[in-house]
Design an enzyme around this catalytic site. Structure first.
Site, short mmCIF file in Angstrom:
data_model
loop_
_atom_site.label_atom_id
_atom_site.label_comp_id
_atom_site.label_asym_id
_atom_site.label_seq_id
_atom_site.Cartn_x
_atom_site.Cartn_y
_atom_site.Cartn_z
N GLU A 280 7.65 -8.19 115.68
CA GLU A 280 8.92 -8.12 114.93
C GLU A 280 9.78 -6.79 114.99
OE1 GLU A 280 7.37 -7.84 110.44
OE2 GLU A 280 6.53 -10.02 110.92
N GLU A 387 1.96 -15.29 112.72
CA GLU A 387 1.77 -14.42 111.70
C GLU A 387 2.12 -15.04 110.30
OE1 GLU A 387 2.15 -10.19 112.15
OE2 GLU A 387 2.38 -10.13 109.84
#
Ligand SMILES: *[C@@H]1O[C@H](CO)[C@@H](O)[C@H](O)[C@H]1NC(C)=O
Ligand SMILES: *[C@@H]1O[C@H](CO)[C@@H](O)[C@H](O)[C@H]1NC(C)=O
Ligand SMILES: *[C@@H]1O[C@H](CO)[C@@H](O)[C@H](O)[C@H]1NC(C)=O
Ligand SMILES: *[C@@H]1O[C@H](CO)[C@@H](O)[C@H](O)[C@H]1NC(C)=O
Length: 543
Positions: A280, A387
């Site tokens: 991220e 995820e």
């Protein structure tokens, strides 16, 4: 594996859901769920001597099917069998439904599911979960036999849900007791002179993962690494969190760091299948306003420059040249622009990539068409969801809701959506968290498919999410190719795959609060009739 004795719980559950109680239901084969009611729903309890399994004999005769069902009303992996019949043979319907004619009431909602095997899409690599520091820590609290049950539940192809993927943080992540990285000291050490052996936390993780491979008898797990942050000294803000970038003088060092890690874990017995460019990257570009855990910020062009000039050539010229490289590893709204912008930083950046990784968190507000656009632009690259976890939003319950079927349905909905939009692999977040959805040093507690009882270390709880995931992972084995399926009812969502063993599997989800009668029309096999209870999910496998 010992076979179960007649199990009252499962029989009752099946009877409740299907009004059946018929001996035609196969309730043996698997060890059934030991269902326990909490105020918020029902979980399946595993203890040191008992844990439910998913075991069945795969059909080998053409047209015979095995059906596995779970639903809101407490059924978990109920097994039944039947066969495809000629469309004109309506009189066999009750038998195919495995329900005595006099006790079965047909729903007035009829649904047709049509298969078109000529129209094919992506070939799936598999499913898995993440082995974070928190998972390792929680496993360490369980009695050994219970730990083995967790391993088998996820990663055994014969008694578990057959996971074959595993994501592992390189260094720390928020699901750890504190932030950490390799070579935190000495600072400004471009040669990484102190990155010579694995950290104790990684040694523990690797020992557990090797134990998992033994106990679950799974030697084919594909490991995927991702770093959350380098040591602070490599970052513009010299901190774990907050707005940051990699300092230009450490671009090569950060690439070398990944190779050093791959070498040390290989020496410890884990051969990685893939790494990503980092978790991220947007967290430390805009997300730092509300995200309080370790992150490294990248803009897409700067990540492209790093991949094109440092990580890509370093990886491809190393002993790990076959390790796949995924980029992105961020939310769906970064698709597909992130990758084209990477090429603004270096014209060849995306040529180094084998895959594009996406996270689930904002899927409810970003259209799945973005995945299709990425698949069209990069047809030779894998698209993985890497995820997902519920309870992440401010308006949600942070951490587990024991027995929440709604949360299972959320997973089912988005996995189906991803599979319908070119996703090749699907990796859940933490394999097991504690009662509050941690540990997490940043108090970023979330849901997990399995919750440990860390008070005693003698029980864990399989959440409905676990069963939702298993309806996909057990059936859509590596090398399964999706084909076109159409449903006549928007309340019944279906995906279909031809597997490398030539068997066919369909996953069907009835999201409505009414039951329905589904007619599956397979041009090669004929017609099968299924009764789908309200809010239920089904996996059918046939030869
Ligand atoms: C473990 O679970 C099984 C099945 O629910 C149960 O029969 C048994 O009593 C449990 N054992 C312990 C020690 O709680
Ligand atoms: C190397 O790292 C360890 C921690 O892993 C630290 O204790 C030690 O001081 C470091 N060595 C140097 C020379 O900085
Ligand atoms: C990009 O790759 C091509 C060959 O595929 C090569 O000729 C070119 O020099 C590369 N560009 C850069 C900037 O490395
Ligand atoms: C964990 O086990 C203890 C002891 O049996 C029990 O009191 C507690 O309620 C259990 N936790 C959960 C979430 O069931």
């Amino acid at each position: 594996m010992q076979l179960p004795k007649a199990n009252a719980l499962n029989l009752i559950a099946v009877a409740l859901l299907y009004l059946a109680g018929s001996d035609k239901w196969i309730v043996s084969g698997s060890l059934p769920c030991a269902l326990r009611q909490y105020p918020t729903g029902s979980v399946c309890v595993c203890n040191v001597t008992y844990c439910d399994t998913l075991e069945f004999e795969e059909p080998t005769k053409a047209g015979k099917f095995v059906l596995v069902s779970s639903g809101r009303d407490g059924v978990r992996f109920a097994l039944s069998e039947g066969s495809f019949i000629d469309a004109s043979n309506e009189k066999f319907l009750p038998e195919v439904l495995r329900i005595p004619k006099q006790r079965y009431t047909r729903s007035t909602r009829s649904v047709t599911v049509q298969l078109d095997r000529r129209k094919v899409f992506q070939t799936v690599i598999g499913f898995g979960g993440a082995f974070t520091g928190a998972v390792s820590y929680n496993l360490g609290r369980l009695k050994p036999d219970l730990r083995y049950s967790l391993y088998r539940s996820y990663y055994s192809a014969s008694v578990g849900i057959g996971y074959n993927l595993m994501r592992i943080p390189i260094g720390g992540c928020d699901f750890d007791l504190k932030p950490w990285a390799y070579n935190e000291l000495p600072v400004n050490d471009a040669m990484l002179t102190n990155f010579t052996k694995l950290d104790d936390r990684d040694l523990m993780k690797i020992a557990q993962i090797r134990e998992l491979m033994d106990v679950a008898n799974n030697r084919k797990i594909k490991f995927m690494g991702a770093a959350w942050s380098p040591p602070k000294w490599m970052k513009s803000n010299n901190d774990w969190t907050g707005s940051s970038r990699l300092k230009a003088e450490y671009y090569q060092t950060w690439a070398d760091y990944h190779i050093k890690y791959l070498k040390l874990v290989k020496e410890a017995g884990l051969n990685y299948w893939a790494i990503s460019t980092g978790n991220e990257p947007m967290n430390a570009v805009i997300g730092f306003l509300f995200i309080r855990f370790m992150s490294l910020g990248w803009t897409a062009p700067s990540q492209g420059k790093w991949v094109g000039e440092n990580l890509g050539p370093t990886l491809r010229n190393s002993a790990f040249r076959d390790v796949k490289l995924f980029a992105g590893d961020d939310q769906r709204y970064t698709f597909p622009w992130w990758f084209s912008q990477m090429n603004q930083g270096h014209p060849n950046a995306t040529e180094y990539l084998d895959g594009l990784a996406v996270h689930w968190y904002w899927d409810s507000v970003t259209p799945p068409g973005l995945l299709d656009q990425a698949a069209r632009l990069y047809p030779d690259k894998l698209v993985f969801n890497t995820e997902a976890s519920l309870g992440d939003k401010p308006f949600q319950t942070h951490g587990p809701i024991l027995g929440s079927w709604d949360r299972a349905e959320s997973y089912i909905t988005y996995i189906l959506q991803d599979l319908q939009h070119n996703v090749h692999g699907w990796i859940d977040w933490n394999l097991m968290l504690n009662e509050i959805g941690g540990p997490n040093y940043a108090n970023n507690f979330v849901e997990s498919a399995v919750i440990a009882n860390t008070t005693t270390g003698e029980e864990f709880y399989k959440q409905p999410i676990f069963y939702g995931l298993g309806h996909f992972s057990k059936f859509i084995i590596e090398g399964s190719t999706r084909f076109e399926t159409t449903s006549s009812d928007s309340g019944v969502i279906v995906v279909g795959f031809v597997r490398p063993d030539r068997k066919t599997t369909l996953i069907l989800y009835n999201k409505k609060t009414s039951s329905c009668e589904v007619t599956i029309k397979d041009p090669e096999r004929g017609t099968a009739q299924l009764h789908l209870p309200p809010k239920s999910v089904h996996s059918i496998l046939y030869a």
